[in-house]
Design a protein around this motif. Structure first.
Motif, PDB file in Angstrom:
ATOM      1  N   LEU A   1      21.167 -16.799   5.085  1.00  0.00           N
ATOM      2  CA  LEU A   1      21.397 -16.544   6.506  1.00  0.00           C
ATOM      3  C   LEU A   1      22.862 -16.243   6.805  1.00  0.00           C
ATOM      4  O   LEU A   1      23.179 -15.383   7.621  1.00  0.00           O
ATOM      5  N   LEU A   2      23.743 -16.974   6.125  1.00  0.00           N
ATOM      6  CA  LEU A   2      25.177 -16.718   6.307  1.00  0.00           C
ATOM      7  C   LEU A   2      25.499 -15.288   5.894  1.00  0.00           C
ATOM      8  O   LEU A   2      26.242 -14.585   6.584  1.00  0.00           O
ATOM      9  N   SER A   3      24.935 -14.865   4.762  1.00  0.00           N
ATOM     10  CA  SER A   3      25.180 -13.508   4.278  1.00  0.00           C
ATOM     11  C   SER A   3      24.709 -12.480   5.305  1.00  0.00           C
ATOM     12  O   SER A   3      25.381 -11.485   5.559  1.00  0.00           O
ATOM     13  N   GLU A   4      23.545 -12.731   5.892  1.00  0.00           N
ATOM     14  CA  GLU A   4      23.010 -11.803   6.898  1.00  0.00           C
ATOM     15  C   GLU A   4      23.885 -11.830   8.155  1.00  0.00           C
ATOM     16  O   GLU A   4      24.213 -10.781   8.720  1.00  0.00           O
ATOM     17  N   ALA A   5      24.297 -13.018   8.550  1.00  0.00           N
ATOM     18  CA  ALA A   5      25.139 -13.146   9.744  1.00  0.00           C
ATOM     19  C   ALA A   5      26.490 -12.471   9.525  1.00  0.00           C
ATOM     20  O   ALA A   5      27.098 -11.923  10.446  1.00  0.00           O
TER      21      ALA A   5
END
Lengths: 398, 269
Positions: free
Chosen positions: A88-92
């Motif tokens: 999720l961090l990567s996507e954010a």
């Protein structure tokens, strides 16, 4: 009601009724009426040839300029941050480029500082960490307290969490406390170039229909995201951002719950979403003892072991292994379906896997419609040969 | 202390998820699709009925749904498998409700029903798939919530002990009543309605409550009471053609091995 049918324009042609996903159009006396099922998705408006339907826009949007940034909640288990949080961090980290805002990671658990700081490797500018033994048990009331407190203080524009079983209990509670909108189990996120709203796309009807949802009225815009859909991307040279430890006074973290027991002695391969590869078996295996063959395949591949509903209902394998609508939804890199015909309910639980391999003796089985690679053949011949091939590392044919 | 009521929240959904758009006509193919009880809710109903059969502590079981007038049918079904009472929440103003507005509406109804000690939900619905209404409802009611329950170990007038299925195994959790739970398929095997049950259900009058009955303002329900809004609904593009791996079994396995090797799942020559 904010949807209106113009009597003078409507011809009762029923086109709107046909496109409606929600059975929300009644035709009476050659005239369309919208009933309570309507969710105002606008499908009828697009299809109407007579411009006879209109949705009235809501009051002007409120001013949310004091809310900035994207906050990602990282779930932990046994002292470790779950991969779904890093995904999720990567996507954010991609989304924030469209918004030019900071990215906050919020790590909560009975963990150490070094573990929490891993969030910097995936693009976090700030890491807020609540590290304390009170978080040992996953109780939604204790966790929601620290989430709500941090969100109120930091005021992010967007808040994301993984749609794990705990996330899907905790995050709705947080959204309800904050009185803000939440979209469940998203598979796609994007920023609208004009409104800058978060467009949250999620599967409905078991994945056969996708819906895009926005939250205009309240902040933060909250979403849970299905694990393994987004890619985890470690940054080559992460900059050291700001690390903030959230002070925990245990006395403030009382709970309504009591943990009276856990049962983790289950077979290892139970947590299917931990695995990048899943081997799954269905009715085609014929009987329970044949699952040992799949177990062996899963072991040589380092894979999780899944099953169709038919296999679980026959008592061949326990329920936590069930993939599909009434079981788990999985998104591994590779899903190998052995003797699974591919009923729509099963497909709902696995069709977003990156690569699907299907082995089935029936060439007409629906599983082949979603598969990338198909083998029409007998699982009892194919699977043992495949195990042999992997173990020996030598070609079967000269 | 008075005996408790068990309320089971259910939803009417299309009887299949096999819904798609005909690419030629761009219209929805839903021929022969009947509306049914959300399959997950059958486990919730069954658990409610079983709890009442087993326990002296429960005064009544109530099935509750929000939907159009036709949703009365699933309440009849709920009565026919043994629920004592049923309530239909139906009002044109409820239309467009997201999970929050739904939770607010259900909460107001549960308050009106009164003495609810335990509220049971299915784990999610077949059409919406969100699983969010239960936890949002519980927060609205300030009740504890136990999700993904696979077994109720103990229930008395004061507390519930339940086994929940988490990612890493089972946990047994205890919470004070009133509480809300969501149940998974593993919890029981729903019964088929008896003829007597069906007859009883047929005769029973089901009260219909609108917004005014449950004392909510227009801004709290339906689209006005919702925080999220659907802006687009579409069918996913079918992504690919399947590549069939042909040949003898050995050749098929060899080809599959090659693919798995490309994907870095296996090693070897």
């Amino acid at each position: 009601m904010d949807i209106k049918v113009f009597k003078d324009k409507c011809t009762g042609c029923k086109l709107c009724q046909k496109v409606c996903f929600y059975d929300a159009v009644d035709i009476k006396d050659k005239m369309a009426y919208i009933n309570e099922n309507c969710i105002l998705c606008g499908a009828c408006i697009e299809v109407c040839k007579f411009d006879a339907i209109e949705i009235k826009e809501q009051a002007p949007d409120m001013d949310f300029t004091d809310h900035r940034g994207i906050m990602v909640y990282l779930e932990t288990h046994d002292g470790r941050v779950l991969d779904s949080g890093f995904e999720l961090l990567s996507e954010a980290n991609k989304l924030k480029k469209d918004l030019d805002t900071p990215l906050y990671a919020l790590v909560v658990g009975n963990i150490c500082q070094d573990e929490a700081k891993k969030a910097f490797r995936y693009g976090a500018d700030w890491v807020y960490a609540a590290m304390h033994a009170v978080f040992e048990n996953h109780f939604d009331d204790i966790y929601s307290k620290v989430l709500v407190k941090t969100i109120k203080k930091v005021k992010p524009d967007i808040f994301l969490g993984a749609a794990t079983p705990f996330g899907r209990t905790l995050i709705p509670k947080v959204a309800a406390i904050l009185k803000t909108g939440l979209t469940a189990d998203c598979t796609g996120l994007a920023i609208d170039s004009q409104s800058k709203l978060l467009k949250q796309t999620r599967p409905t009807f078991g994945g056969n229909v996708l819906a895009t949802i926005v939250c205009k009225k309240t902040r933060p815009q909250m979403a849970t995201v299905r694990p393994h859909v987004m890619e985890k991307i470690e940054i080559d040279a992460p900059k050291q951002g700001q690390f903030k430890e959230i002070k925990i006074q245990p006395g403030h973290y009382g709970t309504q719950y009591k943990m009276t027991g856990t049962d983790k002695k289950q077979e290892e391969s139970i947590n299917l979403s931990d695995y990048e590869v899943i081997v799954a078996g269905g009715r085609g295996l014929g009987e329970g003892k044949n699952f040992s063959m799949l177990k062996e395949l899963s072991e040589v591949l380092g894979a999780g072991l899944g099953a169709s509903r038919a296999a679980v209902d026959s008592g061949w394998i326990s329920y936590p292994h069930q993939v599909g609508q009434t079981g788990k939804t999985v998104n591994p890199k590779i899903y190998i379906a052995c003797g699974i015909s591919g009923a729509i309910q099963h497909l709902a639980g696995m069709q977003t896997s990156d690569i699907i391999v299907a082995i089935n003796k029936d060439a007409a089985a629906p599983i082949f419609k979603v598969a990338n690679y198909g083998i029409v053949g007998d699982v009892f011949e194919v699977v043992p040969k495949l195990i042999e091939r992997i173990k020996s590392g030598k070609p079967l044919i000269e | 202390m008075v005996k408790i009521k068990v309320v089971v929240c259910i939803k009417q959904v299309p009887g299949t998820t096999d819904i798609h758009i005909d690419p030629q006509t761009n219209t929805l193919v839903r021929e022969g699709v009947e509306n049914i009880i959300n399959p997950f809710d059958n486990y919730a109903l069954e658990e409610g009925v079983r709890l009442k059969e087993k326990s002296e502590e429960i005064s009544q079981t109530v099935a509750l749904t929000m939907g159009p007038p036709q949703a009365e049918q699933i309440l009849k079904d709920a009565l026919s498998v043994g629920m004592d009472e049923a309530v239909l929440l139906s009002d044109r103003e409820f239309a467009g409700a997201d999970t929050w507005a739904t939770a607010v509406t259900l909460a107001a109804a549960v308050k009106k029903i009164g003495d609810a000690g335990l509220v049971i939900f299915g784990k999610q619905t077949l059409d919406g798939d969100t699983g969010q209404v239960g936890p949002e409802f519980a927060q609205r009611m300030h009740m504890p919530f136990i999700g993904y329950v696979s077994k109720i170990c103990k229930l008395d007038r004061k507390s519930i002990q339940a086994e929940r299925l988490m990612e890493h195994g089972y946990e047994i959790i205890e919470a004070q009543l009133p509480a809300a739970i969501s149940v998974v398929k593993d919890i029981n095997e729903p019964r088929v309605p008896s003829l007597r049950g069906k007859m009883k259900a047929k005769k029973m009058e089901i009260p219909v409550w609108d917004r005014h009955h449950i004392g909510l303002d227009a801004e709290q329900v339906g689209l006005s009471g919702s925080f999220t809004q659907v802006v687009k609904v579409f069918t996913p593009q079918s992504k690919h053609e399947v590549m069939m791996l042909e040949g003898s079994t050995a050749e098929q396995v060899e080809k599959l091995f090659g693919k798995l090797k490309q994907l870095n799942v296996v090693q070897g020559a």
